[in-house]
Structure formats: C-alpha cells, structure tokens
Scaffold this motif. Structure first.
Motif, short mmCIF file in Angstrom:
data_model
loop_
_atom_site.label_atom_id
_atom_site.label_comp_id
_atom_site.label_asym_id
_atom_site.label_seq_id
_atom_site.Cartn_x
_atom_site.Cartn_y
_atom_site.Cartn_z
N ASP A 81 42.17 12.30 17.19
CA ASP A 81 41.83 13.50 17.36
C ASP A 81 42.83 14.45 16.50
O ASP A 81 43.90 14.26 16.48
CB ASP A 81 41.74 14.41 18.57
CG ASP A 81 41.25 15.68 19.06
OD1 ASP A 81 40.62 16.31 17.98
OD2 ASP A 81 41.19 16.36 20.14
N HIS A 125 46.43 17.91 24.61
CA HIS A 125 45.93 17.00 25.94
C HIS A 125 46.42 15.60 25.49
O HIS A 125 46.55 15.26 24.35
CB HIS A 125 44.36 17.03 25.94
CG HIS A 125 43.70 16.87 24.63
ND1 HIS A 125 43.48 15.63 24.06
CD2 HIS A 125 43.37 17.59 23.85
CE1 HIS A 125 42.84 15.74 22.73
NE2 HIS A 125 42.87 17.09 22.65
N HIS A 138 39.85 13.42 25.57
CA HIS A 138 40.77 14.34 26.53
C HIS A 138 41.17 13.71 27.78
O HIS A 138 40.49 13.38 28.55
CB HIS A 138 39.80 15.51 26.92
CG HIS A 138 39.43 16.37 25.47
ND1 HIS A 138 38.18 16.95 25.16
CD2 HIS A 138 40.16 16.91 24.59
CE1 HIS A 138 38.15 17.12 24.02
NE2 HIS A 138 39.35 17.45 23.67
N ALA A 190 47.66 14.60 22.05
CA ALA A 190 47.21 15.60 20.81
C ALA A 190 47.68 16.82 20.95
O ALA A 190 47.55 17.68 21.93
CB ALA A 190 45.60 15.46 20.77
N GLU A 209 48.19 20.56 19.74
CA GLU A 209 47.19 21.52 18.64
C GLU A 209 47.33 22.87 18.97
O GLU A 209 46.52 23.77 19.57
CB GLU A 209 45.75 21.02 18.82
CG GLU A 209 45.42 20.77 20.26
CD GLU A 209 43.96 20.72 20.55
OE1 GLU A 209 42.91 20.95 19.51
OE2 GLU A 209 43.41 20.06 21.53
N GLU A 269 46.22 20.17 14.27
CA GLU A 269 46.46 19.15 15.40
C GLU A 269 46.59 17.86 14.85
O GLU A 269 45.92 17.32 13.72
CB GLU A 269 45.03 19.16 16.07
CG GLU A 269 44.84 18.13 17.21
CD GLU A 269 43.80 18.09 17.96
OE1 GLU A 269 42.71 18.77 17.44
OE2 GLU A 269 43.76 17.60 19.09
MG MG Z 1 42.17 18.19 20.51
#
Ligand code: MG
Length: 275
Positions: free
Chosen positions: A108, A177, A184, A208, A210, A241
């Motif tokens: 991500d 997350h 997630h 991740a 962001e 991110e």
């Molecule tokens: Mg994300």
C-alpha cells in the motif's frame, strides 16, 4: 476472534517485498501518466494492468463496495477519491493511492504530484510546497520508526516536523495501519502525537505510514459518493504513503525500489535489505 500476529517472520517479510514492488511499479506508471487531459480512470486502468502483469490483484478491489485499483484525490479531496472521467487540468494537485496483493500479501503506497501551470505560478508553488512537506513528513516518520521503541514515536516525529514547516494541518480523522495478509491490519499508526505508546517496534512489524496534510483546517466531510474525503474549508490536501518493514538488521521500505535509501540518507538512516 482470530487476531493476526503483528509481527511477521523473515520469510513473510520477503513475500511482502514482492507485493511492495508490484505496488511501487503500479504507482510509478500512474505517476508517469498524470498530465492535463488524462483522466483518473486512465490511471486506474494502467495501474491495474501493471499489477495483474506482475501476477497480483489490485487490493483496493477487495475492499467491500470499492471497484477500482486506485484512489485519486484532486485539490481539496484528501483521500479515497473514486477515479472518474473528468480530465486533469493544469495546476491540479493530485494524490494517488494504490496497492497490490501478490500471493496473499499486501502492499500500500501513495504519492502526490502537482501538474505544472504557467498561468498560476503562485498556486503551483504553494501546492508543490504542500506536497513536499507531506512527503518529508512521511520520511521523518519512517526515520523515526528506524529508531523507535514504540510506534507512537512515529506520530510524534511527523507532528514535530509538520508543525515546524508552517501553517499546515495534520488530518486526525484518518490514520496509517499495519499491513500483511490484509491491507488494513492492527496496529493504527497515528500521524500525530498520542499518549499511548502503541505497539512495540521490533522485527516483523510492518506498517503503512501515510500522513495526510492540509493547507488549512483539518475538518473534513465525505462527498455524496460515500467515499471521497474532502476538506471542509476547501483547502488543498496532500497524501504520501509507504509500507515499511522492521527486521532484525534494520528497516526496509517495501514500496520504494531502493528501500528508501535516497530519501532517508539526509535523515541519517540507512535502510537494510531484508535478509
Ligand atoms: Mg494505507
């Protein structure tokens, strides 16, 4: 309820590197295409082609109710913009978020870019500065992760950096997350200072990070499409991110081709390839 481990094995981290690389390639292709006259839907299709060509699936399509590969958020839209057919225009600030699932592991990442506009140099300069502050906020957070004992040190570093750069706001309605088998996962990664220490930062943690930064107040609303998060005051927004792994020998940015080496060098951090 089954709770996935926060901490991945070295073999699992190596699997996540594949998903991270596919994510990076898809976003690279999207970034290459952003230009006046091009539509967010065209970016979306191109990113999906890259991910499927690398044997992956667009993981945003696995989110219930969402059918696209990317989120594309323009100007005062912060995140979760649904790709549509309104062409980009000169001067737009465009945030693109996407991810790949490869072999059951997720990546991500997101970037922001400003389309040049010779007619509005002040607008473009302000938007480029907003994107630069947001990107650097991300790298300051990643650098903090490399040294952190607990996850709340990441948010503190992001907050300290952003508030030192001027009149910018850090969104608090949305946060980063954990990532792994699911896009997630626990734990939440705050982009601002919080009292609770958060998860212990130790080998196997993958998060991740962001930051979502606005050039105005941090209040947002969700548009009638039920997805797009927009600033209440109409101020511009940016979003950067990366998915980052902590391992025995250091950290590695899974969604950056160089593991984050170039961007982290000025911050005194040298990422280490996953053994
Ligand atoms: Mg994300």
């Amino acid at each position: 309820m089954f709770r996935r481990s926060l901490y991945k094995s070295p073999a699992e981290l190596r699997s996540m590197l594949v998903a991270g690389s596919a994510t990076a390639a898809a976003l690279d292709e999207a970034r290459r295409l952003v230009a006046p006259g091009v539509t967010p839907l065209e970016l979306d299709a191109a990113a999906e082609r890259v991910i499927r060509g690398l044997g992956g699936r667009p993981n945003f399509q696995l989110v219930p109710g969402y059918r696209h590969t990317l989120c594309v958020s323009v100007d005062d839209d912060v995140v979760h913009g649904i790709p549509g057919d309104r062409p980009f225009r000169a001067g737009d600030i465009v945030s693109v978020d996407g991810g790949a699932d490869v072999g059951g592991w997720n990546g991500d990442a997101a970037f922001t870019v400003v389309i040049p506009d010779a007619a509005r140099p002040e607008v473009v300069a302000a938007r480029e500065r907003l994107s630069e502050v947001t990107e650097q906020a991300l790298w300051h957070g990643i650098a903090a992760l490399a040294r952190a004992r607990h996850l709340n040190e990441v948010g503190a570093a992001i907050e300290d950096y952003v508030l030192g750069e001027g009149e910018y706001g850090i969104l608090t309605d949305y946060v980063g997350h954990g990532i792994g088998r699911e896009m997630h996962e626990e734990p939440p990664v705050f982009n601002y200072r919080v009292d609770r220490r958060g998860a212990a930062v130790r080998p196997g943690l993958v998060v991740a990070i962001e930051p979502m930064i606005v050039a105005g107040a941090v209040d947002t609303f969700v548009r009638d499409d039920d997805w797009t998060v927009t600033t209440a005051d109409g101020a511009d927004a940016a979003h950067w991110e990366h998915s980052v792994a902590v391992h025995e020998a250091g950290i590695w940015v899974l969604t950056a081709p160089d593991g984050g080496a170039a961007a982290l060098a000025p911050l005194g951090v040298a990422p280490v390839p996953i053994p």
